[in-house]
Design a protein around this motif. Sequence first.
Motif, mmCIF file in Angstrom:
data_model
loop_
_atom_site.group_PDB
_atom_site.id
_atom_site.type_symbol
_atom_site.label_atom_id
_atom_site.label_comp_id
_atom_site.label_asym_id
_atom_site.label_seq_id
_atom_site.Cartn_x
_atom_site.Cartn_y
_atom_site.Cartn_z
ATOM 1 N N GLY A 140 0.803 -1.217 0.000
ATOM 2 C CA GLY A 140 0.000 0.000 0.000
ATOM 3 C C GLY A 140 0.838 1.270 0.000
ATOM 4 N N SER A 141 2.123 1.162 0.312
ATOM 5 C CA SER A 141 2.991 2.343 0.293
ATOM 6 C C SER A 141 3.227 2.776 -1.149
ATOM 7 N N GLU A 142 3.695 4.002 -1.331
ATOM 8 C CA GLU A 142 3.944 4.514 -2.679
ATOM 9 C C GLU A 142 4.996 3.680 -3.406
ATOM 10 N N PHE A 143 6.070 3.274 -2.708
ATOM 11 C CA PHE A 143 7.111 2.457 -3.345
ATOM 12 C C PHE A 143 6.566 1.083 -3.740
ATOM 13 N N TYR A 144 5.758 0.495 -2.879
ATOM 14 C CA TYR A 144 5.165 -0.812 -3.168
ATOM 15 C C TYR A 144 4.291 -0.721 -4.421
ATOM 16 N N LYS A 145 3.432 0.307 -4.472
ATOM 17 C CA LYS A 145 2.545 0.480 -5.623
ATOM 18 C C LYS A 145 3.344 0.729 -6.902
ATOM 19 N N LEU A 146 4.418 1.501 -6.782
ATOM 20 C CA LEU A 146 5.259 1.796 -7.946
ATOM 21 C C LEU A 146 5.930 0.519 -8.457
ATOM 22 N N ALA A 147 6.441 -0.287 -7.548
ATOM 23 C CA ALA A 147 7.075 -1.557 -7.937
ATOM 24 C C ALA A 147 6.051 -2.474 -8.612
ATOM 25 N N LYS A 148 4.850 -2.519 -8.086
ATOM 26 C CA LYS A 148 3.789 -3.342 -8.660
ATOM 27 C C LYS A 148 3.468 -2.873 -10.083
ATOM 28 N N LYS A 149 3.410 -1.559 -10.265
ATOM 29 C CA LYS A 149 3.126 -0.980 -11.579
ATOM 30 C C LYS A 149 4.237 -1.331 -12.572
ATOM 31 N N PHE A 150 5.487 -1.197 -12.136
ATOM 32 C CA PHE A 150 6.608 -1.538 -13.012
ATOM 33 C C PHE A 150 6.642 -3.036 -13.305
ATOM 34 N N ALA A 151 6.325 -3.846 -12.320
ATOM 35 C CA ALA A 151 6.295 -5.300 -12.517
ATOM 36 C C ALA A 151 5.273 -5.660 -13.592
ATOM 37 N N ASN A 152 4.093 -5.086 -13.499
ATOM 38 C CA ASN A 152 3.042 -5.363 -14.486
ATOM 39 C C ASN A 152 3.447 -4.889 -15.878
ATOM 40 N N ARG A 153 4.022 -3.687 -15.945
ATOM 41 C CA ARG A 153 4.454 -3.144 -17.233
ATOM 42 C C ARG A 153 5.545 -4.029 -17.842
ATOM 43 N N PHE A 154 6.507 -4.458 -17.007
ATOM 44 C CA PHE A 154 7.579 -5.330 -17.501
ATOM 45 C C PHE A 154 7.007 -6.635 -18.047
ATOM 46 N N GLU A 155 6.101 -7.264 -17.304
ATOM 47 C CA GLU A 155 5.538 -8.559 -17.742
ATOM 48 C C GLU A 155 4.777 -8.414 -19.052
ATOM 49 N N GLU A 156 4.040 -7.319 -19.215
ATOM 50 C CA GLU A 156 3.322 -7.089 -20.469
ATOM 51 C C GLU A 156 4.282 -7.059 -21.649
ATOM 52 N N LYS A 157 5.386 -6.358 -21.466
ATOM 53 C CA LYS A 157 6.369 -6.230 -22.546
ATOM 54 C C LYS A 157 7.198 -7.504 -22.704
ATOM 55 N N PHE A 158 7.543 -8.153 -21.598
ATOM 56 C CA PHE A 158 8.381 -9.347 -21.670
ATOM 57 C C PHE A 158 7.649 -10.506 -22.339
ATOM 58 N N ASN A 159 6.345 -10.556 -22.208
ATOM 59 C CA ASN A 159 5.570 -11.631 -22.841
ATOM 60 C C ASN A 159 5.707 -11.628 -24.363
ATOM 61 N N LYS A 160 6.162 -10.523 -24.942
ATOM 62 C CA LYS A 160 6.325 -10.410 -26.393
ATOM 63 C C LYS A 160 7.759 -10.697 -26.836
ATOM 64 N N VAL A 161 8.647 -10.965 -25.884
ATOM 65 C CA VAL A 161 10.065 -11.171 -26.191
ATOM 66 C C VAL A 161 10.294 -12.552 -26.782
ATOM 67 N N LYS A 162 11.160 -12.611 -27.782
ATOM 68 C CA LYS A 162 11.580 -13.883 -28.358
ATOM 69 C C LYS A 162 12.505 -14.550 -27.344
ATOM 70 N N VAL A 163 12.067 -15.661 -26.816
ATOM 71 C CA VAL A 163 12.838 -16.352 -25.791
ATOM 72 C C VAL A 163 13.777 -17.334 -26.483
ATOM 73 N N ASP A 164 15.059 -16.983 -26.496
ATOM 74 C CA ASP A 164 16.077 -17.840 -27.080
ATOM 75 C C ASP A 164 17.299 -17.841 -26.174
ATOM 76 N N GLU A 165 18.320 -18.525 -26.569
ATOM 77 C CA GLU A 165 19.525 -18.641 -25.758
ATOM 78 C C GLU A 165 20.593 -17.676 -26.239
ATOM 79 N N VAL A 166 21.484 -17.286 -25.350
ATOM 80 C CA VAL A 166 22.646 -16.497 -25.710
ATOM 81 C C VAL A 166 23.621 -17.416 -26.435
ATOM 82 N N VAL A 167 24.191 -16.935 -27.512
ATOM 83 C CA VAL A 167 25.219 -17.697 -28.201
ATOM 84 C C VAL A 167 26.555 -17.293 -27.597
ATOM 85 N N VAL A 168 27.251 -18.255 -27.016
ATOM 86 C CA VAL A 168 28.517 -17.976 -26.370
ATOM 87 C C VAL A 168 29.619 -18.575 -27.233
#
Length: 179
Positions: free
Chosen positions: A87-115
């Motif tokens: 309920g604190s401002e930092f908690y709400k901000l982290a929750k907002k960023f978490a949701n935004r990140f997941e929305e964008k990450f769901n569109k990422v091509k999941v592959d492996e790093v070539v080493v």
Amino acid sequence: MARVSEGLKQVEKIIDALAQRNDSEPFREPVNWREIGLFDYPQIVKKPMSLSDVKAKIASGQYRSPADCAEDVRLIWSNCMLYNQDGSEFYKLAKKFANRFEEKFNKVKVDEVVVDGEDDRPPSLEEKTKFAHNIYKIKSEELGEVTTGCCWGCVSVGAVVVVVAAVVVMVVLLLLVQY
């Protein structure tokens, strides 16, 4: 030196976009807990992480996949929500960023790093240790459960699988000690 996969480049773009937001300031750099007087921070947050830490790890080739990178990004938000009251401002901000990140990450091509030259390398001690610890996190429901009938009633094979997994962990730990 690792070449960064297309998927990791996409995650890096997400991180850059999040870091450019005016309200991302608390997440850009590691928490300077001494300077701001949060002396209990190291006791509560066991693995600090920031957007700049993640960017540095991408640049140095420390992530093998976008999923590994996303794990650290999620750690940023979960650390904030762990330390700050719901309920604190930092908690709400982290929750907002978490949701935004997941929305964008769901569109990422999941592959492996070539080493370069390291595709067939044996796992490092750190990777072996992480694997051994992660085996304990597997729940019997995730392993699946099979029942069989016998003269003394139905036996859960799932429980046997858990015991076998524990034995595997012990063997892995013995191997770790040898290397």
